[in-house]
Design an enzyme around this catalytic site. Structure first.
Site, PDB file in Angstrom:
ATOM      1  N   GLY A   1       0.775  -1.231   0.000  1.00  0.00           N
ATOM      2  CA  GLY A   1       0.000   0.000   0.000  1.00  0.00           C
ATOM      3  C   GLY A   1       0.806   1.280   0.000  1.00  0.00           C
ATOM      4  O   GLY A   1       0.232   2.368   0.160  1.00  0.00           O
TER       5      GLY A   1
ATOM      6  N   SER B   1       1.843   8.292   1.805  1.00  0.00           N
ATOM      7  CA  SER B   1       0.952   7.179   2.117  1.00  0.00           C
ATOM      8  C   SER B   1       1.036   6.832   3.601  1.00  0.00           C
ATOM      9  O   SER B   1       2.102   6.894   4.208  1.00  0.00           O
ATOM     10  CB  SER B   1       1.338   5.946   1.304  1.00  0.00           C
TER      11      SER B   1
ATOM     12  N   VAL C   1      -3.827  -6.194  -6.875  1.00  0.00           N
ATOM     13  CA  VAL C   1      -4.616  -7.335  -6.413  1.00  0.00           C
ATOM     14  C   VAL C   1      -5.726  -7.713  -7.391  1.00  0.00           C
ATOM     15  O   VAL C   1      -6.340  -8.768  -7.244  1.00  0.00           O
ATOM     16  CB  VAL C   1      -5.210  -7.086  -5.007  1.00  0.00           C
TER      17      VAL C   1
ATOM     18  N   ILE D   1      -4.544  -0.861   1.289  1.00  0.00           N
ATOM     19  CA  ILE D   1      -4.973  -0.561  -0.068  1.00  0.00           C
ATOM     20  C   ILE D   1      -6.485  -0.453  -0.142  1.00  0.00           C
ATOM     21  O   ILE D   1      -7.213  -1.007   0.678  1.00  0.00           O
ATOM     22  CB  ILE D   1      -4.486  -1.626  -1.079  1.00  0.00           C
TER      23      ILE D   1
ATOM     24  N   TYR E   1     -19.255   9.978   2.349  1.00  0.00           N
ATOM     25  CA  TYR E   1     -18.331   8.845   2.266  1.00  0.00           C
ATOM     26  C   TYR E   1     -18.907   7.763   1.366  1.00  0.00           C
ATOM     27  O   TYR E   1     -18.190   6.915   0.840  1.00  0.00           O
ATOM     28  CB  TYR E   1     -18.031   8.295   3.668  1.00  0.00           C
TER      29      TYR E   1
ATOM     30  N   LYS F   1     -15.923  -0.196   4.195  1.00  0.00           N
ATOM     31  CA  LYS F   1     -15.102  -0.230   5.406  1.00  0.00           C
ATOM     32  C   LYS F   1     -15.790  -1.018   6.519  1.00  0.00           C
ATOM     33  O   LYS F   1     -15.126  -1.663   7.337  1.00  0.00           O
ATOM     34  CB  LYS F   1     -14.785   1.190   5.870  1.00  0.00           C
TER      35      LYS F   1
ATOM     36  N   THR G   1      -3.304  12.383   2.415  1.00  0.00           N
ATOM     37  CA  THR G   1      -2.614  11.474   1.514  1.00  0.00           C
ATOM     38  C   THR G   1      -2.853  11.920   0.076  1.00  0.00           C
ATOM     39  O   THR G   1      -3.656  12.814  -0.189  1.00  0.00           O
ATOM     40  CB  THR G   1      -3.132  10.042   1.689  1.00  0.00           C
TER      41      THR G   1
END
Length: 281
Positions: free
Chosen positions: A25, A31, A77, A104, A167, A174, A205
């Site tokens: 990640g 990051s 991935v 990630i 969000y 999440k 970030t």
């Protein structure tokens, strides 16, 4: 490469000398995975580091060199066999693994910025595949490399626990990630493999800084948090170091909030921001 006892930074109080870890990640020096990797290395651990694709490699390669990472491989991935190739390289070089940091996530911008009600099937599937199922895959691949136990860590956000305005799809994603942490902790506990999440407060970030309204979210979070400030990325890194160490040997299935305490307060006012922080890259 020198012996890891010689590589330890004396300022690190925790000792990971001889430990082997995988960090997935790191996109650049901003990051959240980067300060964690630095603390792992300064504590004496040897690290395998990945980058998502050829565009990211020039940004990650100097960081991997700074970490003296003997394994540096691509890991998208969603690409066939890339994650498996990383674990095959770890098996060949080390034959074991002590900890994994999964940091990630991905979602198409249209689905992140739009309502959950309007989220596309493909966007939802991509978000779940990259942000959640990849952790499950890593757990499956790491398990045989942790015969004496180990630590799996991932990054989450408050929007997985309660509604954070805008969000959107990442809230359910999440939430699924945190539920997966609990179930993986239950299943892997008999093997002494701990699984935990760090719920980080908003940090600038690369993924988050370009979002409209992110600055307002930072301001609102700092006003609402008991510590009256936002967190620093290094605070997430130190928490990851703690979870990788034996000092948290009795902690699993936990969501550790590193957010200046904002999770105990009321919601950040919806009017304060038009967009939340995207998941750490």
């Amino acid at each position: 490469m020198p012996e890891f006892a010689e590589c330890r930074d004396p300022r690190e109080l925790l000792d990971l000398s001889g430990r082997k870890g995988l960090v997935v990640g790191i996109a650049n020096e901003h990051s959240l995975a980067w300060p964690a990797a630095m603390h792992f290395r300064q504590a004496g651990a040897e690290l395998a580091v990945t980058y998502v694709d050829a565009r990211a490699k020039p940004y990650v390669a100097p960081l991997a060199e700074q970490l003296e990472a003997p394994i540096f491989l691509p890991c998208d991935v969603t690409a066939a066999n890339e994650l498996e190739a990383v674990f095959a390289a770890i098996t060949e070089r080390w034959g074991r693994l002590d900890f994994v940091l999964h940091a990630i996530g991905s979602v198409p911008p249209a689905d992140l910025h739009g309502r959950l009600t309007d989220c596309s099937e493909d966007g939802f599937s991509e978000a779940m595949r990259v942000s959640v199922h990849s952790l499950i895959r890593m757990a499956r691949l790491a398990e045989p490399l942790m015969p004496d136990g180990g630590s799996l860590m991932t990054l989450s956000y408050l929007g997985g626990e309660r509604v954070v305005e805008n969000y959107n799809v990442m809230g359910p994603v999440k939430a699924a990630l945190e539920a997966s942490v609990r179930y993986l902790a239950h299943e892997l506990g008999p093997a002494n493999i701990r699984v935990n999440a760090i719920s980080a407060g908003p940090v600038p970030t690369r993924a988050a800084s370009g979002l409209t309204g992110f600055g307002r979210l930072l301001d609102a979070t700092a006003r609402a948090a008991p510590l009256r400030r936002n967190i620093q990325a290094d605070e997430v890194g130190r928490a990851a170091l703690l979870l990788a160490s034996d000092y948290t040997s009795g902690i699993t299935g936990e969501v550790l909030h590193v957010d200046a305490g904002v999770h105990i307060e009321g919601p950040v006012p919806a009017s304060a921001t038009s967009n939340p922080p995207e998941e750490p890259k």
